[in-house]
Design an enzyme around this catalytic site. Sequence first.
Site: not given
Length: 156
Positions: A41, A55-57, A94
Amino acid sequence: IRIANSFLNRRKSRAGSSLELHLEKIFSDLSLSFDRQARTEGKKKPDFLFPGEFAYHAKDENGIFIFDSHKLTMLGSKTTCKDRWRQVLNEADRIPNKHLFTLQEGISDDQIREMTDHQLTLVVPKKSKESFGVFGRSKVITLEDFIRDVRIQQSA
């Protein structure tokens, strides 16, 4: 004194970068999926993000995250913790449970308890685990354990 501090800070920075490079080599050699210094972020960049920044976003067409937060792992790395372990806590919003690899031995049970209360798991080399107190040994995991957990997570 200013010049001496400048030299000391550069030395510490090189040691931290070297630690990250060593971990990167280990993770690469073991074929783990990860990104180093991935953006989460804003300007936040954890040292390692598993399986990676995509994968995170990643979101589906409805804007819902594709990867459940429990399928994501982040690892910070610091040669020594002191109070700097708190810096890791906000590097990936997250991911509720964060990990920090350190070479520092013998961190007090009180400090380990505080880390645990903040959902931070300390990761150390196998030989270092015995340097912790009774509570610390029960909460600290080895790098080998961490890698096993990431492999299980990535195979699911």
